[in-house]
Design an enzyme around this catalytic site. Structure first.
Site, PDB file in Angstrom:
ATOM      1  N   GLU A  82     -19.938 100.497   0.985  1.00  0.00           N
ATOM      2  CA  GLU A  82     -20.594  99.588   0.343  1.00  0.00           C
ATOM      3  C   GLU A  82     -21.087 100.409  -0.869  1.00  0.00           C
ATOM      4  O   GLU A  82     -21.333 101.622  -0.756  1.00  0.00           O
ATOM      5  CB  GLU A  82     -21.958  99.253   1.254  1.00  0.00           C
ATOM      6  N   CYS A 127     -18.124  93.122   2.211  1.00  0.00           N
ATOM      7  CA  CYS A 127     -17.397  94.326   2.721  1.00  0.00           C
ATOM      8  C   CYS A 127     -15.988  94.320   2.084  1.00  0.00           C
ATOM      9  O   CYS A 127     -15.025  93.373   2.326  1.00  0.00           O
ATOM     10  CB  CYS A 127     -17.040  94.329   4.524  1.00  0.00           C
TER      11      CYS A 127
END
Length: 233
Positions: free
Chosen positions: A109, A2
């Protein structure tokens, strides 16, 4: 991983959501492109004189353990692997007694296709995403004891093996805690172990399986437009 996330909610929204008792100074404003070393809002609980206080503070998103000689560690520490967090010297002390919730609206992402990385925005429609986090205090020994910046609060986000639809994008995802696990994760009277981290991952699995995503334009600058679908239906 992340490496970018979004917090679009106001401080008041988050204070109400987490039933915060005390709000720290210099909380960051909403942002649609938070990157490592940026300040983030964290929720934690402190214990003093047998009284638990829930606080919201600003923390640097890159955990710096107390033993580090420099603020920015050589290895990236904005994420911590949940599978080994209980045995890593950088993270173990924080797991034991300095756990946090890190609120988000969603995160980005990138899926790799050949030499191309395609960005996606991942979120829970209509609900916040709450990451399992850790925090640490680092003392800047180059500053005098009375300097207001001598102590730095820093944080990290736990990650796990991806499950559900988001596994199509990347093999890792943040540990996204459900509301019923927030108190257990924060509880300052509990000594955190690898077992607790594993329990957090298990509790987070149903949330991770519900995450939705859509492709977005390149993640640059900072704007609400960043989370808009690239190809709206």
């Amino acid at each position: 991983m992340c490496g970018r996330f979004v917090v679009a909610g106001s401080n008041k929204d988050l204070v109400d959501l987490f039933d915060v008792d005390t709000v720290g100074d210099d909380l960051p404003e909403p942002s649609w492109n938070i990157s490592p070393t940026d300040p983030v809002r964290v929720v934690l609980e402190s214990l003093k004189d047998e009284q638990v206080t829930r606080r919201m503070e600003a923390a640097r998103w890159w955990l710096t353990p107390s033993f580090s000689k420099e603020l920015k560690t050589k290895a990236p520490t904005f994420n911590a692997r949940s599978e080994t967090v209980g045995s890593k010297p950088t993270f173990k002390p924080s797991l034991e007694s300095r756990r946090a919730l890190i609120p988000a609206s969603g995160y980005y992402e990138w899926r790799t296709e050949g030499k191309t990385k395609i960005p996606f925005y991942i979120h829970l429609p209509g609900e916040p995403v709450v990451f399992a986090g850790l925090y640490a205090w680092w003392r800047n020994r180059e500053l005098p004891d009375d300097h207001p910046n001598r102590w730095v609060l820093s944080s990290t986000i736990l990650t796990r093996q991806a499950v559900g639809p988001v596994a199509e994008i990347h093999d890792r995802t943040p540990v996204t805690l459900p509301r019923e696990f927030w108190n257990e994760w924060l509880d300052p009277t509990t000594k955190g172990t690898q077992e607790l981290a594993d329990e957090a991952v298990a509790a987070a699995t149903p949330v991770a399986e519900q995450l939705q995503f859509h492709e977005v334009a390149p993640v640059r600058e900072d704007s609400p437009l960043l989370i808009e679908p690239l190809n709206p239906a």
